[in-house]
Design an enzyme around this catalytic site. Structure first.
Site: not given
Length: 365
Positions: A83, A147, A239, A249, A260
């Site tokens: 990513q 991420h 979210e 958070y 998963y």
């Protein structure tokens, strides 16, 4: 020869084509392709003259003007893995004077890669970045390709917010001695603003603005200057958060999703001292790209939040209190929506990864 062919393909496609019409709650809209032939496009930044920049995750930046695409030189070295790669591009508020742009990317580090923020000056002809400076990089980074975040938003006071994922190391999002799973805030020169919430607190990274995030890939400001962030959950629990300084958070202690594997995440979906999302999706839509609309072309959408879905191929419109998804704008063009921004004229631009293209949306008059 292959690179030349790719450039020619982009030039031909950049001229745009006939507009398709999609139906929305505010009536029909025209959706026009402004460039295609892109390889994993990640972000679009619109310049004052309506030319624009597009990042490709493998490390390419394109400048598009007058129906022609040019490759921009002078980019930082990126770790294009998983990513990671060249990620967000944001045009400085004072671009007309400074010609500066902000880029986020996965920066090679001794232990792998970390999310980094750079600033550079775009040449007058759009083909070169000069005076490139890396003004922030997340530590300790990591050796996975997961991420990274990552959006950069310039606040009205000139400070910069950058969203950073947990890099697949879940507990790190609660560890304030690193930058993982956070939103950070720095000045334009990379220094720490004097009013950052954790400045001067021992063992806490001073750049932190908020923490307990999983993988925030969308961010935008509302008319009051508040920062809104969309972030990926696991299986369920995507979210939208109204991000306030110094707050936690929750990830990975609380979530509305499950792992998963199907196993429970943390301690449930609430805990004292941890913030609740303004909205969550279950099942996950894989949100990426967030924009709060001004109402310029669609007054009835003023203040509404638009979020792209990578999983279900639509643009979500959220409104109301409590915030909820009230509309899905969907068509062939909305295949894997990665970024969504508003141009100065009120048009909505978005990236379709599935189509390898950038589109412009306006009312169908």
């Amino acid at each position: 020869m292959l690179r030349l062919a790719a450039i020619l393909a982009l030039t031909v496609c950049a001229t745009g084509g006939n507009a398709d019409v999609l139906q929305t709650s505010s009536g029909p809209v025209q959706v026009t392709q402004v460039i295609s032939g892109l390889d994993t496009p990640w972000a679009v930044g619109i310049l004052p003259d309506q030319s624009f920049l597009v990042t490709e995750r493998d490390g390419e930046l394109l400048y598009v003007q007058g129906g022609k695409a040019k490759h921009v030189s002078g980019l930082p070295k990126v770790a294009a893995n998983g990513q990671g790669g060249l990620l967000d591009v944001t045009i400085a508020r004072d671009f007309a004077q400074s010609r500066e742009v902000f880029l986020t990317f996965s920066k090679p580090q001794s232990n792998g890669a970390g999310t980094a923020l750079s600033v550079a000056r775009l040449s007058e002809n759009g083909t070169r970045l000069t005076n490139l400076r890396v003004i922030f990089e997340a530590v300790p980074g990591g050796d996975t390709g997961r991420h990274f975040g990552s959006r950069v938003v310039e606040a009205e006071d000139g400070t910069l917010f950058v969203t950073i994922g947990d890099r697949g190391d879940r507990p790190s999002a609660q560890d304030r001695s690193n930058h993982m799973g956070s939103v950070i805030r720095v000045n334009r020169d990379g220094s720490v603003p004097a009013d950052n919430p954790f400045l001067g607190q021992e063992g806490i990274r001073p750049e932190l603005w908020s923490y307990g995030h999983r993988n925030p890939q969308g961010a935008g400001l509302d008319a009051r200057g508040n920062l809104w962030v969309s972030e990926h959950g696991a299986r369920g629990g995507d979210e939208v958060n109204l991000v306030q300084p110094g707050l936690n958070y929750g990830w990975p202690v609380i979530s509305y999703g499950v792992h998963y594997s199907g196993q429970k995440i943390g301690e449930g979906n609430s805990k004292p001292g941890m913030e609740q999302p303004e909205h969550y999706w279950d099942p996950s839509i894989a949100p990426s790209g967030l924009m709060v609309y001004s109402g310029k072309l669609w007054p009835q959408w003023k203040g509404d939040i638009f979020v792209g879905s990578l999983k279900f191929d639509y643009i979500a419109r959220l409104a109301g209190s409590p915030l909820r998804e009230v509309e899905q704008i969907k068509g062939p063009e909305t295949e894997r929506v990665r970024d969504i921004v508003e141009a100065s004229d009120g048009a909505i631009w978005f990236i379709s990864v599935g189509q390898g293209a950038v589109y412009r949306m306006i009312p169908d008059s």
